[in-house]
Motif scaffolding. Structure first.
Motif, PDB file in Angstrom:
ATOM      1  N   MET A  74      49.726  40.580  50.686  1.00  6.55           N
ATOM      2  CA  MET A  74      48.423  41.019  50.182  1.00  6.55           C
ATOM      3  C   MET A  74      48.033  40.320  48.886  1.00  6.55           C
ATOM      4  O   MET A  74      47.130  40.786  48.176  1.00  6.55           O
ATOM      5  CB  MET A  74      48.457  42.536  49.964  1.00  6.55           C
ATOM      6  CG  MET A  74      48.769  43.358  51.201  1.00  6.55           C
ATOM      7  SD  MET A  74      47.520  43.151  52.488  1.00  6.55           S
ATOM      8  CE  MET A  74      46.121  43.945  51.712  1.00  6.55           C
TER       9      MET A  74
ATOM     10  N   ASP B 216      46.313  37.620  47.961  1.00  5.34           N
ATOM     11  CA  ASP B 216      44.910  37.233  47.747  1.00  5.34           C
ATOM     12  C   ASP B 216      44.022  38.454  47.523  1.00  5.34           C
ATOM     13  O   ASP B 216      43.145  38.450  46.644  1.00  5.34           O
ATOM     14  CB  ASP B 216      44.395  36.426  48.945  1.00  5.34           C
ATOM     15  CG  ASP B 216      45.065  35.067  49.049  1.00  5.34           C
ATOM     16  OD1 ASP B 216      45.593  34.594  48.011  1.00  5.34           O
ATOM     17  OD2 ASP B 216      45.084  34.479  50.147  1.00  5.34           O
ATOM     18  N   THR B 217      44.255  39.511  48.285  1.00  3.73           N
ATOM     19  CA  THR B 217      43.475  40.739  48.128  1.00  3.73           C
ATOM     20  C   THR B 217      43.737  41.382  46.772  1.00  3.73           C
ATOM     21  O   THR B 217      42.800  41.815  46.078  1.00  3.73           O
ATOM     22  CB  THR B 217      43.833  41.742  49.247  1.00  3.73           C
ATOM     23  OG1 THR B 217      43.602  41.132  50.508  1.00  3.73           O
ATOM     24  CG2 THR B 217      42.995  43.009  49.122  1.00  3.73           C
ATOM     25  N   LEU B 218      44.999  41.428  46.372  1.00  2.00           N
ATOM     26  CA  LEU B 218      45.360  42.049  45.092  1.00  2.00           C
ATOM     27  C   LEU B 218      44.832  41.246  43.909  1.00  2.00           C
ATOM     28  O   LEU B 218      44.530  41.816  42.849  1.00  2.00           O
ATOM     29  CB  LEU B 218      46.876  42.196  45.003  1.00  2.00           C
ATOM     30  CG  LEU B 218      47.511  43.200  45.978  1.00  2.00           C
ATOM     31  CD1 LEU B 218      49.027  43.125  45.922  1.00  2.00           C
ATOM     32  CD2 LEU B 218      47.047  44.623  45.665  1.00  2.00           C
ATOM     33  N   ASN B 219      44.716  39.941  44.078  1.00  2.00           N
ATOM     34  CA  ASN B 219      44.161  39.105  43.012  1.00  2.00           C
ATOM     35  C   ASN B 219      42.701  39.442  42.732  1.00  2.00           C
ATOM     36  O   ASN B 219      42.211  39.237  41.616  1.00  2.00           O
ATOM     37  CB  ASN B 219      44.280  37.622  43.379  1.00  2.00           C
ATOM     38  CG  ASN B 219      45.683  37.089  43.202  1.00  2.00           C
ATOM     39  OD1 ASN B 219      46.496  37.681  42.487  1.00  2.00           O
ATOM     40  ND2 ASN B 219      46.000  35.989  43.858  1.00  2.00           N
ATOM     41  N   MET B 220      42.001  39.950  43.728  1.00  2.00           N
ATOM     42  CA  MET B 220      40.573  40.231  43.608  1.00  2.00           C
ATOM     43  C   MET B 220      40.289  41.663  43.131  1.00  2.00           C
ATOM     44  O   MET B 220      39.148  41.962  42.776  1.00  2.00           O
ATOM     45  CB  MET B 220      39.876  40.011  44.959  1.00  2.00           C
ATOM     46  CG  MET B 220      39.975  38.589  45.489  1.00  2.00           C
ATOM     47  SD  MET B 220      39.325  37.358  44.314  1.00  2.00           S
ATOM     48  CE  MET B 220      37.593  37.818  44.284  1.00  2.00           C
ATOM     49  N   ARG B 221      41.298  42.539  43.128  1.00  2.00           N
ATOM     50  CA  ARG B 221      41.033  43.924  42.729  1.00  2.00           C
ATOM     51  C   ARG B 221      40.945  44.050  41.213  1.00  2.00           C
ATOM     52  O   ARG B 221      41.538  43.251  40.464  1.00  2.00           O
ATOM     53  CB  ARG B 221      42.111  44.872  43.283  1.00  2.00           C
ATOM     54  CG  ARG B 221      43.448  44.806  42.594  1.00  2.00           C
ATOM     55  CD  ARG B 221      44.483  45.700  43.250  1.00  2.00           C
ATOM     56  NE  ARG B 221      44.120  47.099  43.159  1.00  2.00           N
ATOM     57  CZ  ARG B 221      44.412  47.881  42.118  1.00  2.00           C
ATOM     58  NH1 ARG B 221      45.067  47.381  41.081  1.00  2.00           N
ATOM     59  NH2 ARG B 221      44.069  49.152  42.120  1.00  2.00           N
TER      60      ARG B 221
ATOM     61  N   ASP C  31      40.008  49.966  40.324  1.00  2.00           N
ATOM     62  CA  ASP C  31      39.965  50.160  41.771  1.00  2.00           C
ATOM     63  C   ASP C  31      41.003  51.196  42.199  1.00  2.00           C
ATOM     64  O   ASP C  31      42.081  51.289  41.582  1.00  2.00           O
ATOM     65  CB  ASP C  31      40.247  48.834  42.492  1.00  2.00           C
ATOM     66  CG  ASP C  31      39.052  47.887  42.435  1.00  2.00           C
ATOM     67  OD1 ASP C  31      37.972  48.345  42.024  1.00  2.00           O
ATOM     68  OD2 ASP C  31      39.217  46.708  42.793  1.00  2.00           O
TER      69      ASP C  31
ATOM     70  N   GLU D 116      50.270  51.572  48.930  1.00  2.73           N
ATOM     71  CA  GLU D 116      50.626  50.938  47.666  1.00  2.73           C
ATOM     72  C   GLU D 116      51.336  51.920  46.742  1.00  2.73           C
ATOM     73  O   GLU D 116      52.307  51.562  46.061  1.00  2.73           O
ATOM     74  CB  GLU D 116      49.380  50.370  46.987  1.00  2.73           C
ATOM     75  CG  GLU D 116      48.809  49.159  47.709  1.00  2.73           C
ATOM     76  CD  GLU D 116      47.416  48.775  47.236  1.00  2.73           C
ATOM     77  OE1 GLU D 116      46.949  47.675  47.623  1.00  2.73           O
ATOM     78  OE2 GLU D 116      46.782  49.568  46.509  1.00  2.73           O
TER      79      GLU D 116
END
Length: 635
Positions: free
Chosen positions: A85, A87-92, A97, A103
């Motif tokens: 995850m 890439d997704t976590l980099n954007m949060r 959030d 998680e």
């Protein structure tokens, strides 16, 4: 640590070799994104902690139990999720959030497993300490004043320790371990498996073996050389102490004294540049100060630490009439020179660091040089089997460092996100009345307590998280504050009652651990003084004019000599109680004077100090000439 058998042994060995090769690969070709690099790091090391370290004394010693296997499998899930995850976590948006259920669950699994792994691989005391910080999170809303912190949901606690890459399990501290420190651990394993550590001992034997108290001086020199790259004081004690302690006892030293000398000298290796037991790299990461500036600032302090121990053992030897080693026991200078090529990797490392190469590149060249130089001696050839063993040793050495730094990362996360560090800084300022010296003493005690029972790197991280803000709040610059805390976190290794290095030295010497610890602490007394001089006189960190640095060096040398003389009751002859008292008063005056910039920067006093040093040098030379002229010629 377990001695595994069968296919489990080979599986664990493969995992350890793989993680070491991974770190060497990333050092050469570049590191991955933080969650990937740190995730792979703990993906291997955390399960290996459960496979190799038994839960209790009654656990199987040749195989993991069913519980160990279950915990090892559970330990794989959290880092795998982070990497998938990424890439997704980099954007949060961190701390804003929402945290998903999966998680939160994985975060708490990771937290519990890290604490249990710390308990097994380091010491229960560190696991308890980490646990107390988590207890504080839940109690903080009930506390008043500066220790109050707003309530934090379980999911948010999981986030600050699991999902964030600045602090917590996968934070910057583990980032340093998974990059710089890992490569130097590999470098240390290469040097250890190529008999470089043995060469350090042989070099020390050649330099000091035949002098008065030779075996004790061997312990001091070899431990200083080996300790800087070993990274763990206890490991250093066992690496060099198995040779030096029995030798000291055989030639007349008390068991307690022999264990104390080795313990103090081995602990000091973590203060000695260029590697400082990996502490310099972590300090560079936390402070943003260049690595070269840190080792330059730490150099004089480490030299004075070892000079003081050498003088102490020399005075004891002279006072008690202890002889050195026999001529046939000392390795010839010719052989030492022949084997001196083994120092080339360490010399290359220092050169590359000084001229500006990154620690990564310097360590890689050091490893390469070590590998190539093994082929100069058939006994040290790096065969495929030996290369495998070296990488496996690297992986084993990384387990405790990786797990303990992950635990220290959680402490930093809690302290940062609750404001506890600022609260402690306020308490220290309040209790000290805003006066610097009492504040320094409070931080010294705090740093020692935080460092007891821990390896040097996490000990320093935890101690500086608590004590660093308090020092900086009182106007101390960043590097001075960190070196002050670093010294006392390291010296906790020989400070009773939880003095791990002293316990190891006592085990080899067959002496009382607590008495050995107090003797080692007295032996290392200069190490407890040096940080105060760092604070009050920056010239000790080579931060000043040439004249300021030179005069301080002379004054501190005088202080070290008189202090050693006062403690041991010897200076060219056995001293009376009155003379010892005078020596003690003189050393105290010199130490206080060295901390007073008004005195040290006075031109007349500087000239007097230089003149005294010149006069002593001339008198020493004349005495040597007279002694040589009075020696009868051999027919």
């Amino acid at each position: 640590m377990r001695e595994l058998k069968g296919w489990v042994k080979w599986f664990v060995s493969l995992c350890l070799v793989a993680v070491a090769v991974f770190h060497l690969y990333t050092a050469i070709f570049g590191v991955f994104q933080p969650r990937i690099q740190r995730g792979i790091h703990l993906l291997v090391l955390l399960p290996m902690a459960f496979m190799l370290y038994p839960a209790t004394k009654n656990s199987p010693k040749d195989r993991p139990s069913l519980l160990d296997v279950i915990l090892a499998i559970l330990a794989i899930a959290p880092p795998i999720y982070l990497m998938i995850m990424n890439d997704t976590l980099n954007m949060r948006m961190e701390l804003f959030d929402p945290v998903s259920n999966i998680e939160a669950i994985l975060g708490w699994i990771n937290i519990v497993l890290i604490i249990e792994a710390v308990r097994r691989t380091v010491v229960p005391a560190m696991a308890i300490l980490i646990g107390l910080f988590f207890v504080y999170i839940f109690l903080a809303p009930l506390l008043g004043g500066i220790f109050y912190s707003k309530p934090m949901a379980l999911s948010r606690i999981a986030e600050i320790n699991y999902l964030i890459t600045s602090d917590g399990i996968y934070g910057s501290i583990v980032g340093v371990t998974a990059t710089f420190v890992a490569v130097f651990v590999i470098f240390g394993a290469f040097m250890q498996n190529t008999k470089t550590g043995e060469y350090f001992t042989n070099l020390a034997v050649s330099l000091a073996g035949r002098s008065a108290g030779g075996p004790a001086k061997i312990a001091v020199i070899s431990s200083g050389l080996f300790g800087s790259i070993s990274g763990v004081a206890a490991a250093n004690v066992y690496a060099t102490g198995v040779f030096t302690i029995p030798l000291m006892k055989r030639l007349g030293y008390r068991s307690q004294f022999a264990g104390a000398v080795e313990s103090a000298a081995s602990t000091g290796g973590l203060l000695m540049p260029p590697i400082m037991g990996a502490g310099a790299f972590v300090m560079s990461e936390i402070t943003g100060i260049a690595y070269v500036h840190i080792i330059k600032a730490a150099l004089l302090g480490a030299i004075f630490y070892y000079l003081s121990i050498l003088l102490r053992v020399h005075f004891v030897a002279k006072k008690e009439g202890l002889r050195g080693m026999d001529k046939d026991e000392v390795i010839s200078r010719k052989q030492i020179l022949k084997d001196s090529y083994q120092l080339i990797p360490l010399i290359l490392l220092v050169i590359f660091l000084v001229i500006g190469y990154s620690p990564f590149i310097a360590a890689v060249y050091g490893i390469l040089a070590t590998f190539l130089l093994t082929f100069l001696n058939k006994e040290t050839w790096m065969t495929p089997a030996k290369l495998w063993d070296t990488f496996e040793l690297s992986g084993k050495n990384l387990i405790m460092l990786g797990v303990s730094c992950a635990g220290a990362g959680m402490v930093i996360s809690i302290v940062t996100n609750t404001g506890l560090a600022l609260g402690i800084a306020s308490v220290i300022q309040s209790w000290s009345g805003g006066v610097l010296l009492p504040a320094l003493m409070l931080i010294m005690v705090t740093s020692i307590l935080m460092g007891m029972g821990m390896p040097c790197t996490p000990a320093y991280i935890v101690a500086v998280t608590i004590g660093g803000p308090a020092l900086q709040a009182m106007g101390i610059n960043v590097l001075t504050a960190h070196l002050f805390v670093f010294y006392f976190a390291i010296l906790a290794e020989i400070t009773p009652p939880v003095s791990i290095a002293s316990y190891c030295g006592a085990a080899i010497a067959g002496s009382d651990p607590l008495k050995t610890g107090f003797e080692a602490m007295r032996m290392a007394i200069v190490g407890f003084i040096i940080p105060y001089i760092f604070v009050f006189n920056p010239a000790l960190m080579l931060n000043g004019s040439f004249l300021e640095v030179l005069t301080l060096i002379i004054v501190v040398i005088y202080a070290v000599i008189t202090l050693a003389s006062a403690f041991r009751g010897y200076f060219h002859r056995i001293l009376t109680k009155v003379e010892r008292t005078i020596m003690g008063v003189v050393s105290a005056a010199l130490i206080i004077g060295s901390c007073n910039l008004t005195i040290m920067h006075n031109m007349a006093i500087q000239i007097a100090i230089l003149g005294s040093a010149g006069l002593i040098l001339v008198l020493y030379i004349l005495a040597k000439v007279k002694a040589s002229n009075s020696t009868p010629a051999v027919a």
